[in-house]
Design an enzyme around this catalytic site. Structure first.
Site, PDB file in Angstrom:
ATOM      1  N   ASN A  14      59.425  37.669  36.726  1.00  0.00           N
ATOM      2  CA  ASN A  14      59.321  37.844  35.285  1.00  0.00           C
ATOM      3  C   ASN A  14      59.343  36.494  34.567  1.00  0.00           C
ATOM      4  OD1 ASN A  14      61.478  39.030  32.735  1.00  0.00           O
ATOM      5  ND2 ASN A  14      59.373  39.695  32.942  1.00  0.00           N
ATOM      6  N   ALA A 154      62.591  36.323  29.086  1.00  0.00           N
ATOM      7  CA  ALA A 154      61.227  36.050  29.555  1.00  0.00           C
ATOM      8  C   ALA A 154      60.146  36.790  28.764  1.00  0.00           C
ATOM      9  CB  ALA A 154      61.122  36.382  31.040  1.00  0.00           C
ATOM     10  N   LYS A 205      76.888  31.991  31.956  1.00  0.00           N
ATOM     11  CA  LYS A 205      76.682  32.942  30.855  1.00  0.00           C
ATOM     12  C   LYS A 205      76.341  34.332  31.378  1.00  0.00           C
ATOM     13  CE  LYS A 205      72.097  33.013  31.217  1.00  0.00           C
ATOM     14  NZ  LYS A 205      70.936  33.803  30.833  1.00  0.00           N
TER      15      LYS A 205
END
Length: 351
Positions: A14, A154, A205
């Site tokens: 992706n 993305a 994250k």
């Protein structure tokens, strides 16, 4: 006039396909780069046809980035060595679990003076604890690495919706060239030198986003999620100050796109949050949900939580990172999700 630089993208998922759209378009119109951009594709069959054949004839990655045309100068190549052997710039964008094997295949088969940039979000374990993915690549291939991380979901990047990103350069002279390769009017690049901090933000994250997904699954609101983001950021900064030893760790880097911006977008969008929410709602395992929901894509958050847990255990630091620890315990040790809320309530930040 220097010969135009040949670019190879290692990976075609992706994110890899979204980046191929940018890199292909930039290479086509900038004389510093060779017009043909090779993209290594792990060959698979889609509706009875080879994925490389579909990409090279229809200029679309129908499996991982459907509905988006790739530039015609992006050439899908199923052989990794063939794709990468002549490249001057190698763009790494594969799930972090596969990087060792991929580098072993490339080792000894690439240009000695090539440079690399990693878009891979994750960490590895070394004998002394933490190992950055860019360091793994650098050691195995002997090339100087930079990294690119930011608030870059993305599909939104592929849709050319405005966003920012951060490039961290070990060798700052590589910054301008890499910026030219990556930047567009809707994909704005800032170059910084703290490459290790940029990279650690990109990995950590995803753990915090799993926690945000737990909160969504439990029905907590935006105030709770804001607390998850803040406490998660505190743990990210504390972790970086212990493990990023290449130079001083400045708070300013966390204010770049790779830091707080990426953390916010991942805690509200992104697959880690989505799967973690479903984990609470369905009671299914992370592995089952990954297969069901992600259509072959890999989930980075839980795997990174497991690696970080082992690194912290090795250093006797688990108690200092209760949020990271809680995500690991819930994903892999069968602890109840409700524990995540008590981890927030009793976080050392409040003591």
């Amino acid at each position: 006039m220097a010969a135009p630089k040949k670019v190879c993208i290692i990976g075609s998922g992706n994110w890899g396909s979204a980046i191929a759209k940018i890199v292909g378009a930039n290479a086509a119109q900038n004389s510093k780069f060779d017009k043909t951009v090779k993209m290594w594709v792990f060959e698979e069959t889609v509706n009875g046809r080879k994925l490389t054949e579909i990409i090279n004839t229809e200029h679309e990655n129908v499996k991982y980035l459907p509905g988006h045309k790739l530039p015609t100068n992006v050439l899908a190549v199923p052989d990794l060595v063939e794709a990468s052997k002549d490249a001057d710039i190698l763009v790494f964008v594969i799930p972090h679990q596969f990087i060792g094997k991929v580098c072993d295949t490339m080792s000894g088969n690439i240009k000695k003076e090539a440079i690399g940039i990693s878009l891979i979000k994750g960490v590895d374990e070394g004998p002394d604890g933490l190992k950055l993915i860019s360091d793994v690549i650098q050691e195995k291939l002997g090339i100087t690495m930079s990294v690119l991380m930011g608030a870059n979901i993305a599909n939104e990047v592929a849709d050319e919706k405005f966003c920012e990103t951060t490039i961290g350069c070990k060798n700052k002279s590589h910054g301008p060239l890499l910026k030219e390769l990556m930047q567009t009017i809707n994909f704005r690049v800032t170059v910084v030198e703290e490459y290790d901090v940029v990279e650690i933000c990109g990995a950590l994250k995803n753990i915090v986003a799993v926690g945000a997904g737990f909160c969504d699954g439990l029905g907590f609101g935006d105030n709770t999620k804001a607390a998850v983001i803040r406490l998660g950021l505190m743990e990210m900064i504390a972790f970086a100050r212990i493990f990023c030893t290449a130079g001083p760790v400045s708070s300013a880097t966390f204010l770049e796109s790779c830091g707080v911006a990426d953390l916010i977008t991942t805690c509200y969008g992104g697959r880690n949050r989505k799967v973690a929410k479903a984990f609470v709602k369905t009671g299914k395992s992370i592995e089952e949900l990954e297969k069901e929901m992600l259509e072959g894509q890999k989930l980075q958050g839980p795997a990174t939580a497991a690696e970080v847990y082992r690194i912290l255990k090795h250093k006797n630091l688990i108690d200092k990172f209760p949020l990271f620890n809680a995500v690991y315990q819930i994903c892999y040790q069968g602890h109840p999700v409700s524990e995540f809320i008590s981890c927030l309530q009793n976080h050392p930040e409040h003591m």
